[in-house]
Design a protein around this motif. Structure first.
Motif, PDB file in Angstrom:
ATOM      1  N   GLY A   1      39.709  46.180  42.676  1.00  0.00           N
ATOM      2  CA  GLY A   1      39.818  46.458  41.246  1.00  0.00           C
ATOM      3  C   GLY A   1      39.039  45.473  40.405  1.00  0.00           C
ATOM      4  N   ASN A   2      38.862  45.827  39.127  1.00  0.00           N
ATOM      5  CA  ASN A   2      38.053  44.988  38.236  1.00  0.00           C
ATOM      6  C   ASN A   2      38.661  43.609  38.022  1.00  0.00           C
ATOM      7  OD1 ASN A   2      36.163  47.035  37.872  1.00  0.00           O
ATOM      8  ND2 ASN A   2      37.265  47.920  36.127  1.00  0.00           N
ATOM      9  N   ASP A   3      39.977  43.534  38.012  1.00  0.00           N
ATOM     10  CA  ASP A   3      40.633  42.233  37.791  1.00  0.00           C
ATOM     11  C   ASP A   3      41.207  41.689  39.092  1.00  0.00           C
ATOM     12  OD1 ASP A   3      42.581  44.140  38.069  1.00  0.00           O
ATOM     13  OD2 ASP A   3      43.917  43.281  36.552  1.00  0.00           O
ATOM     14  N   TRP A   4      40.453  41.902  40.185  1.00  0.00           N
ATOM     15  CA  TRP A   4      40.939  41.546  41.517  1.00  0.00           C
ATOM     16  C   TRP A   4      41.336  40.084  41.639  1.00  0.00           C
ATOM     17  CZ3 TRP A   4      38.077  38.072  44.551  1.00  0.00           C
ATOM     18  CH2 TRP A   4      36.800  37.746  44.064  1.00  0.00           C
TER      19      TRP A   4
ATOM     20  N   ASN B   1      36.538  41.888  45.931  1.00  0.00           N
ATOM     21  CA  ASN B   1      36.296  42.661  44.717  1.00  0.00           C
ATOM     22  C   ASN B   1      36.371  44.168  44.899  1.00  0.00           C
ATOM     23  OD1 ASN B   1      33.937  42.630  46.235  1.00  0.00           O
ATOM     24  ND2 ASN B   1      32.574  42.666  44.469  1.00  0.00           N
ATOM     25  N   ASN B   2      36.790  44.646  46.053  1.00  0.00           N
ATOM     26  CA  ASN B   2      37.037  46.085  46.191  1.00  0.00           C
ATOM     27  C   ASN B   2      38.455  46.440  45.781  1.00  0.00           C
ATOM     28  OD1 ASN B   2      38.604  45.164  48.303  1.00  0.00           O
ATOM     29  ND2 ASN B   2      37.616  46.400  49.884  1.00  0.00           N
TER      30      ASN B   2
END
Length: 742
Positions: free
Chosen positions: A244-247, A241-242
């Motif tokens: 981006g928000n839509d990882w 999850n580092n």
């Protein structure tokens, strides 16, 4: 070159079923790693990602009294119990911080293979597993793509349709426990307090998301495709999850797109990367064991060390898959492990991997500044010697995990990159800055003694006397002193090259106030001014000045030769009972500095035969219980592999004190049968290729990487030297018996 340059053997075969993760076929691309092992019920792909870390600090490391001055007070008062409780015990009492493994993919074929053949193609970095079943057979090929960062698997066969299963680590106890649970700590993964992974699937994709007890979330996503009858393909990603928000959705799209491209089409760019990497240098030896292991080490380095990727911790991108925390929590040890892991890459002409480590350390300067201030009450920079990915302390034996001196060893990576690359901008903008900021921290705690010589308040020598009170040595230990003399000596040389005259004078003045190295009556480097090494020990820390710092030279004068001979003789007398694998590799380098090819080769052969698993991994101890040493575990760490390759390179090429030596430490058998190397990189600023056969050097080829001037030891007469001056890009070839302009 005829018979000297024979066909390079780049295949690593493992017969029969691979039953353990630390004997598996290793794959990697710097960010992710995969270990392939098993018998078809299942065939396992143990997955790792370099930046998967639980970085929650142990509470003691953020306490107000977690300081150097408090450590000094307790040491001087002899309060061992308090030293352990404040600075040591919590390393094993808490599961965090720790490196994390990602999980597994498993292919099940409904039956165990009757016979298995395993092959790692190091040319293409592809693992091949052929399994024979009673009603058919199949070949499973796999690679971690060198460019796109994804993993690829292809199954081709008959009578053996695979079924895919994703398996998250046993944070909630889902996976079966393996029979052998030996580890450094045996701390179960469940102790981290994570919830069970959440599994899901769509028509094409399967995935799980693993949430943790801190900010980290990560997922393994797999696309499955039955390409045609008898052929199945899988593409996987390890995402976190580092990104981006839509990882998670991004990872799904990447995997789906790659699945449509297919295994063979994606393999083309992967092969091109590895072809370029493998062409950077080579060594051809009459001994297949040495040549094969040197190539395996380069393969491991290319798989685990990349510019732009996380640096190699203890296990690189192959964190243990056994239901417990990895050995020593898979952390970054700067009292040996990280440094040795990058030893060989410079001379092997693989600068990009080493540059990844240097960039990482440079980017940690804010954390290093904070730690220097908060823990050492000092200006400048200093990183914890046992640390997390983000540069925070884990604790552990404080005389090493919190040593002020190990920061100076980290400086050598900056020095190596500048010298091997010849990048003057890097010297000015990074190397000199990193050295200077390190020196600022050292000077806070260097005080003159009664003789006017500078000494540290506390001193130690990894890992002499383990974590007992006796480990606090009389300042300065030869380990600390060698690093101090290296630091300020190199600063003076750098300042002179950069035209910083005032800085040069300052560093020279400080260097002049450092004590001389402690040497006993037998001519041996001592541990400290009042203690000699009196028992077998795994860490040759007292001999740092011989190698890797190369402050002493066998060729410079009789006194230094006597010290090198005496130190090696002392180690021989004490024996190898308490050594580990990397001790043999380091000892080989010491013999190479002595010009003793027989001693160097004996120790490398012993290392590769007895301290490495069937897949080449360095397992530290005498795990086969042959009686070589007293320790019989099998904790996997990479530094021994890299140190052994570095020692081999020092046998064939040395570059010290402005002198280039070709084949300086070669065993007699190799001299007779012939050997050669191609495009090894010298810190004097040249690429070097050379060949020897029938005990005679046949040719030496030099290519200047920058404007250079140096002395070449005459290949026909080791007592004479040839002055060489080259401009950047110029080539010169010496063919027995003369130079030929290129």
């Amino acid at each position: 070159m005829g018979s000297i340059e024979h066909h390079a053997n780049r295949e690593w075969k493992i017969p029969g079923t691979i039953e353990r993760w630390d004997e598996a076929l290793p794959l990697g691309n710097g960010l992710i790693g995969c270990l392939v092992w098993g018998d078809g019920e299942p065939l396992k792909f143990s997955l790792d990602r370099g930046d998967l870390w639980d970085e929650r600090p142990a509470p003691q490391t953020v306490a107000e009294d977690f300081t150097y001055i408090e450590l000094i007070r307790l040491v001087e008062a002899g309060k061992q119990d308090e030293i352990l409780s404040r600075f040591d015990d919590f390393f094993s009492a808490y599961p965090n911080p720790t490196k994390l493994s990602a999980g597994r993919l498993e292919l099940r074929f409904g039956q165990q293979a009757e016979h298995t053949e395993n092959l790692l193609d190091m040319n293409d970095a592809v693992a091949n597993v052929k399994m024979h079943f009673h009603n058919g057979s199949c070949v499973v090929r796999s690679y971690c793509h060198a460019v796109d960062g994804l993993g690829y698997i292809q199954v081709v066969g008959d009578g053996c349709e695979p079924a895919l299963q994703l398996v998250a680590p046993s944070y909630a106890g889902e996976t079966e426990e393996r029979a052998d649970t030996r580890s450094s700590f045996d701390i179960r993964l469940e102790s981290l307090g994570y919830p069970a992974a959440e599994y899901a699937k769509s028509e094409e994709l399967s995935w799980f998301v693993q949430r943790t007890a801190h900010d980290l979330e990560y997922a393994i996503i797999v696309a499955s495709r039955n390409v045609k009858p008898g052929m199945w393909e899988y593409v996987y990603a390890i995402a976190q999850n580092n990104e981006g928000n839509d990882w998670l959705e991004q990872a799904k799209r990447r995997v789906s797109t790659a699945s449509g491209t297919g295994f063979d089409a994606a393999l083309t760019s992967h092969r091109l990367w590895w072809k370029s990497y493998n062409e950077q240098s080579d060594i051809f030896l009459p001994d297949a064991l040495a040549e094969r292991n040197w190539r395996m080490t380069n393969y491991l380095f290319g798989s685990a060390a990349r510019e732009g990727a996380p640096p190699m911790p203890l296990q690189g991108v192959w964190t243990a898959d056994e239901g417990v925390l990895p050995p020593w929590k898979g952390d970054y040890h700067h009292d040996l492990n990280t440094e040795l892991s990058y030893w060989h890459g410079w001379k092997a002409n693989r600068l990009e991997g080493g540059k990844g480590f240097v960039d990482y350390l440079w980017n940690l300067r804010p954390q290093a500044s904070e730690f220097a201030s908060r823990f050492f009450d000092a200006p400048g920079i200093n990183l914890p010697s046992v640390m997390t990915l983000d540069g925070r302390p884990l604790g552990g034996w404080p005389m090493y995990s919190l040593s002020i001196a190990n920061q100076m060893w980290l400086c050598q990576s900056f020095d190596h990159y500048w010298q091997y690359s010849g990048d003057e901008n890097f010297l000015r903008e990074r190397a000199y800055v990193f050295f200077s900021e390190t020196a600022a921290c050292m000077l806070r705690w260097l005080k003159p003694g009664e003789d006017g010589k500078l000494r540290l308040r506390l001193s130690s020598s990894p890992e002499i006397h383990d974590n007992s009170l006796a480990s606090w040595l009389t300042p300065n230990s030869n380990y600390d002193l060698a690093l101090l003399r290296y630091l300020f000596g190199r600063l003076a040389d750098m300042a002179k090259r950069l035209g910083l005259n005032e800085d040069h004078d300052k560093w020279i003045e400080i260097f002049a106030t450092l004590p001389e190295l402690a040497v006993n009556e037998a001519g041996e480097l001592m541990i400290s001014p009042d203690e000699s090494l009196t028992e077998s020990h795994r860490h040759h820390s007292h001999a740092m000045s011989i190698f890797p710092l190369q402050l002493l030279s066998y060729e410079r004068d009789e006194q230094e030769r006597r010290i090198i001979d005496g130190t090696i003789s002392g180690l021989e007398k004490l024996g190898k009972g308490r050594w580990t694998g990397y001790s043999f590799a380091w000892m080989a380098a010491l013999y190479a500095m002595q010009g003793n090819g027989e001693g160097a080769w004996y120790h490398l052969e012993t290392f590769w035969r007895h301290f490495c698993s069937q897949n080449g991994f360095h397992l530290n101890d005498d795990f086969r219980c042959t009686g070589l040493t007293q320790s019989h575990g099998r904790p996997f760490t990479l530094e021994g592999n890299m140190a052994a390759a570095a020692a081999l390179q020092e046998m064939v090429l040395q570059d010290q004190n402005g002198i280039l030596r070709i084949f300086p430490a070669i065993p007699e058998q190799w001299k007779r049968e012939g050997l050669s190397f191609r495009s090894l990189r010298s810190l004097l600023g040249v690429l070097v290729s050379a060949a020897m056969t029938n005990r005679k050097v046949q040719y030496v080829e030099l290519t200047a990487l920058r404007d250079v001037a140096f002395e070449l030891e005459d290949p026909t007469d080791g007592t004479k030297f040839i002055h060489v001056t080259l401009g950047k890009g110029e080539r010169l070839k010496w063919e027995n018996p003369a130079f030929i302009a290129q």
